[in-house]
Design an enzyme around this catalytic site. Structure first.
Site, PDB file in Angstrom:
ATOM      1  N   LYS A 176       0.812  -1.225   0.000  1.00  0.00           N
ATOM      2  CA  LYS A 176       0.000   0.000   0.000  1.00  0.00           C
ATOM      3  C   LYS A 176       0.839   1.266   0.000  1.00  0.00           C
ATOM      4  O   LYS A 176       0.332   2.344  -0.308  1.00  0.00           O
ATOM      5  CB  LYS A 176      -0.972  -0.015   1.183  1.00  0.00           C
ATOM      6  CG  LYS A 176      -2.001  -1.130   1.103  1.00  0.00           C
ATOM      7  CD  LYS A 176      -2.925  -0.986  -0.101  1.00  0.00           C
ATOM      8  CE  LYS A 176      -3.939  -2.101  -0.156  1.00  0.00           C
ATOM      9  NZ  LYS A 176      -4.855  -1.993  -1.293  1.00  0.00           N
TER      10      LYS A 176
HETATM   11  N1  PMP Z   1      -3.427  -8.132   1.337  1.00  0.00           N
HETATM   12  C1  PMP Z   1      -3.538  -7.167   2.257  1.00  0.00           C
HETATM   13  C2  PMP Z   1      -2.968  -7.405   3.616  1.00  0.00           C
HETATM   14  C3  PMP Z   1      -4.186  -5.969   1.959  1.00  0.00           C
HETATM   15  O1  PMP Z   1      -4.289  -5.007   2.891  1.00  0.00           O
HETATM   16  C4  PMP Z   1      -4.748  -5.808   0.660  1.00  0.00           C
HETATM   17  C5  PMP Z   1      -5.482  -4.532   0.339  1.00  0.00           C
HETATM   18  N2  PMP Z   1      -6.835  -4.488   0.684  1.00  0.00           N
HETATM   19  C6  PMP Z   1      -4.621  -6.846  -0.261  1.00  0.00           C
HETATM   20  C7  PMP Z   1      -3.941  -7.981   0.111  1.00  0.00           C
HETATM   21  C8  PMP Z   1      -5.226  -6.787  -1.639  1.00  0.00           C
HETATM   22  O2  PMP Z   1      -4.635  -5.825  -2.469  1.00  0.00           O
HETATM   23  P1  PMP Z   1      -5.538  -4.980  -3.450  1.00  0.00           P
HETATM   24  O3  PMP Z   1      -6.357  -4.049  -2.616  1.00  0.00           O
HETATM   25  O4  PMP Z   1      -4.546  -4.250  -4.299  1.00  0.00           O
HETATM   26  O5  PMP Z   1      -6.398  -5.886  -4.222  1.00  0.00           O
END
Ligand code: PMP
Length: 344
Positions: free
Chosen positions: A48
């Protein structure tokens, strides 16, 4: 980021260029070669960081954001931490509206990074004025000089991965990647990386990981939003009870669903066999690899990249707590180290 630099101007210089690490023990006996993109190497310990930096710098480029302004988001998770980190360095206020379900540890962590946290009741519906969505929206409307990141509906989330993680994976595998396996939450990672890779080679398979209790897999297969798919589950950051507009379902070849229990055990197994201390969704992604191998998805010569989104330290009171595992009925002696207490 320039990895040859001896000194960095600030912590943001370290975002991105995370390592691709070969999985050896976890995939022994599998067909093909398997590599993990380990996003915990970002300074905020998750993927993130990439979207926080990209969205904020894009707002600066567009002149929407100037120092002293406020950045608002609805998350107690990784995105909140990353936004708080970027805000400190760039001189913005950071407001995070979070659910009262968020653990005290998470709220303390965000406060430690200078964020102002609004704790909103978890039991109300999304359109209730007290919900964290509505609180964030209201604060944004009321505050001049504020932006609302809104990661589930912000195309810049995808662009961040299209511009950074996508090219990194392509270069790190010298273009030999055959499969990408990635968890889908907002869908930013899989859509951004997937788009970049498919533009390079349309035969690369893009495989999403979803949770039981989430609507994504069913929606991908039927294009219908099926509410009966929704029920509570424990993995955080994976799957969703709504359809995020940033997820590009057309470029995803298929979804695999994984359980809370398998994902928790698999995360612990990664830590203890590969020495990589990873989060719950890394366990989910690795669990999906196991299921795909069992289904005969891979063959010798394949080069499979799996994304490990964050670090294990965020889950000390969850999957890395024997007590929590036991409370969920997940206890497994195989992945529990012995602790001996010496009596004085
Ligand atoms: N794993 C974790 C720990 C996350 O915080 C997120 C984000 N919500 C994701 C996977 C998935 O990534 P994305 O939001 O880019 O699909």
């Amino acid at each position: 980021m320039n990895q040859n630099k001896k000194v960095f101007n600030n912590v943001l210089d370290l975002i991105g260029n995370t390592p691709l690490i070969k999985l050896n023990r976890m995939t022994s006996g599998f067909d093909g070669d398997f590599y993990a993109k380990v996003e915990a190497f970002n300074p905020g310990h998750s993927s993130k960081d990439r979207i926080a930096l990209h969205i904020i710098e894009e707002a600066e480029r567009q002149g929407i954001l100037t120092p002293g302004d406020t950045i608002i988001e609805t998350t107690s998770g990784n995105t909140g931490f990353s936004i708080a980190m970027v805000s400190i360095i760039k001189g913005y206020e950071c407001i995070l509206a979070v659910s009262s379900k968020s653990s005290a540890d998470k709220i303390d962590m965000l406060k430690s990074m200078g964020a102002k946290v609004y704790v909103c009741p978890a039991h109300v519906s999304a359109d209730d004025p007290r919900s964290y969505y509505q609180v964030a929206k209201r604060l944004h409307e009321e505050m001049k000089g504020s932006i609302y990141i809104n990661q589930y509906f912000n195309q810049l989330n995808v662009d961040a991965h299209y511009n950074s993680s996508g090219p990194e994976i392509w270069n790190q595998t010298s273009g030999k990647i055959t499969h990408l396996v990635a968890c889908s939450g907002t869908g930013g990672t899989i859509s951004g990386v997937g788009k970049f890779l498919k533009e390079k080679n349309k035969d690369i398979k893009i495989i999403g990981v979803d949770a039981f209790g989430s609507v994504l897999k069913k929606y991908h297969e039927t294009k219908e939003f099926d509410e009966s798919e929704i029920y509570p589950y424990r993995i955080e950051g994976l799957g969703k009870n709504l359809i995020p507009t940033v997820t590009d379902f057309d470029l995803i070849d298929k979804f695999v669903k994984v359980t809370d229990e398998d994902s928790a055990h698999t995360a612990r197994e990664i830590s203890r066999t590969e020495g990589l201390f990873v989060g719950y969704t890394s366990g989910a992604a690795m669990q999906a690899l196991k299921q795909l191998q069992a289904e005969g998805e891979f063959k010798q010569g394949d080069q499979v990249v799996v994304i490990f989104p964050d670090h294990g330290s965020r889950y000390m009171s969850k999957i890395y707590s024997d007590k929590w595992m036991e409370e969920q009925g997940f206890f497994d002696s195989k992945h529990t180290a012995t602790v001996e207490t010496i009596q004085y």
